[in-house]
Design a protein around this motif. Structure first.
Motif, PDB file in Angstrom:
ATOM      1  N   ILE A  47       0.842  -1.207   0.000  1.00  0.00           N
ATOM      2  CA  ILE A  47       0.000   0.000   0.000  1.00  0.00           C
ATOM      3  C   ILE A  47       0.876   1.256   0.000  1.00  0.00           C
ATOM      4  O   ILE A  47       0.409   2.337   0.374  1.00  0.00           O
ATOM      5  N   ALA A  48       2.131   1.119  -0.440  1.00  0.00           N
ATOM      6  CA  ALA A  48       3.091   2.235  -0.365  1.00  0.00           C
ATOM      7  C   ALA A  48       2.600   3.467  -1.110  1.00  0.00           C
ATOM      8  O   ALA A  48       2.713   4.591  -0.621  1.00  0.00           O
ATOM      9  N   GLU A  49       2.048   3.279  -2.312  1.00  0.00           N
ATOM     10  CA  GLU A  49       1.564   4.424  -3.093  1.00  0.00           C
ATOM     11  C   GLU A  49       0.408   5.119  -2.392  1.00  0.00           C
ATOM     12  O   GLU A  49       0.297   6.350  -2.421  1.00  0.00           O
ATOM     13  N   ASP A  50      -0.460   4.326  -1.767  1.00  0.00           N
ATOM     14  CA  ASP A  50      -1.597   4.910  -1.044  1.00  0.00           C
ATOM     15  C   ASP A  50      -1.126   5.696   0.173  1.00  0.00           C
ATOM     16  O   ASP A  50      -1.667   6.761   0.472  1.00  0.00           O
ATOM     17  N   ILE A  51      -0.110   5.188   0.870  1.00  0.00           N
ATOM     18  CA  ILE A  51       0.428   5.897   2.031  1.00  0.00           C
ATOM     19  C   ILE A  51       1.073   7.215   1.601  1.00  0.00           C
ATOM     20  O   ILE A  51       0.907   8.256   2.258  1.00  0.00           O
ATOM     21  N   GLN A  52       1.782   7.186   0.479  1.00  0.00           N
ATOM     22  CA  GLN A  52       2.398   8.418  -0.039  1.00  0.00           C
ATOM     23  C   GLN A  52       1.323   9.450  -0.384  1.00  0.00           C
ATOM     24  O   GLN A  52       1.456  10.636  -0.071  1.00  0.00           O
ATOM     25  N   ALA A  53       0.253   8.986  -1.039  1.00  0.00           N
ATOM     26  CA  ALA A  53      -0.852   9.889  -1.385  1.00  0.00           C
ATOM     27  C   ALA A  53      -1.530  10.408  -0.124  1.00  0.00           C
ATOM     28  O   ALA A  53      -1.906  11.586  -0.042  1.00  0.00           O
ATOM     29  N   PHE A  54      -1.671   9.533   0.872  1.00  0.00           N
ATOM     30  CA  PHE A  54      -2.272   9.943   2.148  1.00  0.00           C
ATOM     31  C   PHE A  54      -1.463  11.069   2.784  1.00  0.00           C
ATOM     32  O   PHE A  54      -2.027  12.062   3.257  1.00  0.00           O
ATOM     33  N   GLU A  55      -0.134  10.909   2.819  1.00  0.00           N
ATOM     34  CA  GLU A  55       0.717  11.921   3.449  1.00  0.00           C
ATOM     35  C   GLU A  55       0.543  13.277   2.778  1.00  0.00           C
ATOM     36  O   GLU A  55       0.477  14.318   3.447  1.00  0.00           O
ATOM     37  N   LYS A  56       0.437  13.264   1.440  1.00  0.00           N
ATOM     38  CA  LYS A  56       0.233  14.506   0.689  1.00  0.00           C
ATOM     39  C   LYS A  56      -1.135  15.106   1.018  1.00  0.00           C
ATOM     40  O   LYS A  56      -1.262  16.311   1.271  1.00  0.00           O
ATOM     41  N   ASN A  57      -2.182  14.251   1.032  1.00  0.00           N
ATOM     42  CA  ASN A  57      -3.541  14.723   1.314  1.00  0.00           C
ATOM     43  C   ASN A  57      -3.679  15.227   2.749  1.00  0.00           C
ATOM     44  O   ASN A  57      -4.358  16.217   3.011  1.00  0.00           O
ATOM     45  N   PHE A  58      -3.020  14.512   3.670  1.00  0.00           N
ATOM     46  CA  PHE A  58      -3.114  14.893   5.086  1.00  0.00           C
ATOM     47  C   PHE A  58      -2.476  16.258   5.312  1.00  0.00           C
ATOM     48  O   PHE A  58      -3.026  17.110   6.019  1.00  0.00           O
ATOM     49  N   LYS A  59      -1.326  16.467   4.685  1.00  0.00           N
ATOM     50  CA  LYS A  59      -0.657  17.766   4.797  1.00  0.00           C
ATOM     51  C   LYS A  59      -1.550  18.871   4.244  1.00  0.00           C
ATOM     52  O   LYS A  59      -1.701  19.935   4.866  1.00  0.00           O
ATOM     53  N   ALA A  60      -2.181  18.614   3.092  1.00  0.00           N
ATOM     54  CA  ALA A  60      -3.069  19.613   2.475  1.00  0.00           C
ATOM     55  C   ALA A  60      -4.295  19.869   3.353  1.00  0.00           C
ATOM     56  O   ALA A  60      -4.775  21.005   3.461  1.00  0.00           O
ATOM     57  N   SER A  61      -4.783  18.819   4.007  1.00  0.00           N
ATOM     58  CA  SER A  61      -6.008  18.955   4.816  1.00  0.00           C
ATOM     59  C   SER A  61      -5.789  19.824   6.045  1.00  0.00           C
ATOM     60  O   SER A  61      -6.742  20.331   6.642  1.00  0.00           O
ATOM     61  N   MET A  62      -4.545  20.007   6.459  1.00  0.00           N
ATOM     62  CA  MET A  62      -4.249  20.807   7.653  1.00  0.00           C
ATOM     63  C   MET A  62      -3.914  22.252   7.323  1.00  0.00           C
ATOM     64  O   MET A  62      -3.707  23.068   8.217  1.00  0.00           O
ATOM     65  N   HIS A  63      -3.858  22.596   6.047  1.00  0.00           N
ATOM     66  CA  HIS A  63      -3.467  23.949   5.648  1.00  0.00           C
ATOM     67  C   HIS A  63      -4.431  25.003   6.193  1.00  0.00           C
ATOM     68  O   HIS A  63      -5.635  24.797   6.264  1.00  0.00           O
ATOM     69  N   SER A  64      -3.866  26.131   6.579  1.00  0.00           N
ATOM     70  CA  SER A  64      -4.669  27.266   7.044  1.00  0.00           C
ATOM     71  C   SER A  64      -4.103  28.555   6.450  1.00  0.00           C
ATOM     72  O   SER A  64      -2.900  28.674   6.208  1.00  0.00           O
ATOM     73  N   ASP A  65      -4.983  29.536   6.228  1.00  0.00           N
ATOM     74  CA  ASP A  65      -4.535  30.846   5.742  1.00  0.00           C
ATOM     75  C   ASP A  65      -3.965  31.698   6.871  1.00  0.00           C
ATOM     76  O   ASP A  65      -3.352  32.740   6.610  1.00  0.00           O
ATOM     77  N   ALA A  66      -4.180  31.264   8.113  1.00  0.00           N
ATOM     78  CA  ALA A  66      -3.613  31.988   9.260  1.00  0.00           C
ATOM     79  C   ALA A  66      -2.148  31.579   9.406  1.00  0.00           C
ATOM     80  O   ALA A  66      -1.858  30.402   9.640  1.00  0.00           O
ATOM     81  N   PRO A  67      -1.200  32.503   9.265  1.00  0.00           N
ATOM     82  CA  PRO A  67       0.233  32.150   9.267  1.00  0.00           C
ATOM     83  C   PRO A  67       0.687  31.354  10.492  1.00  0.00           C
ATOM     84  O   PRO A  67       1.412  30.374  10.360  1.00  0.00           O
TER      85      PRO A  67
END
Length: 323
Positions: A11-31
């Motif tokens: 499931i290595a490719e799925d884990i890599q995609a998860f890490e990218k999605n998880f990072k994006a899901s935490m993004h905020s416009d507040a610095p």
């Protein structure tokens, strides 16, 4: 025991995609918030929880976009609870990094936890993942109840073996249970299969916590500081078993030491020696193996293949680890 990277391969490719999605899901416009969430992402562990989600989905029909959302949801809500736990426990370190409250103080840490919780809720609601949200929300509720139950009983040193299992089932096992249930649900499994996978995860979570509790009484460097649970006055299975086997005088003496050790090394080691002399760790390991076997029995009802093998190896990794 298999290394985590080798277990992850199917499931290595799925884990890599998860890490990218998880990072994006935490993004905020507040610095400030974005800086803190970036710091959290840098501390990522072995990704064991997402692995349970992906392998469970693979076992129950296949990995989908819903599976990826489920993995992010679990990790967002779990991370929120960790940030809040560090505030509650006045903990200044996690996985060798400073905790959020250590760097940015309690008020900001609580708000960051709230933000992560809200991001998880929005991820679910915006994608109509109500089934997954219900599963994970139930786990968070149980984790909170388990923590409060432990706090209440620890004050009175009133913990039986049955109560210990109730606490760890809620505090620890409910999260791994939700990972496996989310994986199955995201693959479109019926309710009976989802419940079977939830129970499988619960058994694994109980075995995991028992194993973790034995490290407090070890003699080697296992990655967890020796006696840390004793210092925090946590009553775990090895200690409970040892106290139940002791005569009245020894039981009273050890309980008094646990309550009043003031983190003095000699007193901590006296408690550890007592537990080992009374075979507390041996008993706990036997219990851990019994829960592990029950989990394997559930897996045996599914077709053999890459996903089942992956879960079997992941169970061994989490319950037979040295640290």
């Amino acid at each position: 025991m298999q290394g985590i990277e080798r277990i992850k391969q199917p499931i290595a490719e799925d884990i890599q995609a998860f890490e990218k999605n998880f990072k994006a899901s935490m993004h905020s416009d507040a610095p400030l918030l974005d800086r803190i969430t970036h710091y959290i992402v840098k501390q990522k562990g072995k990704q064991v929880r997402p692995m349970f989600v992906f392998f469970a989905a693979k076992l129950c029909g296949g990995i989908s976009e819903s599976t990826h959302r489920g993995a992010s949801l679990v990790e967002l809500l779990h991370t929120a609870t960790l940030v809040h736990d560090d505030v509650v426990d006045n903990a200044y370190e996690r996985r060798g990094f400073f905790s959020i409250n250590a760097l940015w103080k309690n008020k900001i840490a609580v708000l960051v936890g709230d933000y992560l919780l809200a991001k998880g809720l929005l991820l679910s609601v915006n994608n109509n993942e109500h089934r997954l949200l219900k599963i994970v929300s139930e786990a968070v509720k149980q984790m909170s109840e388990g923590e409060l139950l432990q706090i209440e009983k620890v004050r009175r040193m009133d913990i039986s073996e049955d109560l210990y299992f109730d606490v760890i089932r809620q505090k620890t096992a409910s999260l791994i249970a939700s990972c496996c249930a989310c994986g199955a649900a995201s693959a479109g499994a019926d309710e009976e299969t989802v419940e079977k996978m939830r129970y499988f995860g619960e058994l694994v979570g109980i075995a995991f916590q028992i194993k973790d509790d034995t490290f407090d009484f070890g003699t080697d460097d296992v990655g967890k500081p020796l006696g840390i649970d004793i210092k925090e006055k946590k009553v775990t299975l090895p200690l409970i078993y040892a106290l139940n086997r002791a005569d009245r005088a020894d039981k009273r003496r050890i309980i008094n030491l646990v309550k009043n050790h003031r983190e003095e090394p000699a007193k901590i080691h006296e408690i550890i020696d007592f537990v080992n002399h009374m075979q507390g760790v041996r008993y706990a390991n036997e219990k851990m193996q019994a829960y592990q076997e029950q989990a394997f029995e559930i897996l045996a009802t599914f077709p053999a293949g890459e996903a089942r093998t992956g879960l079997e190896e992941l169970v061994r990794y989490t319950t037979e680890r040295k640290k």
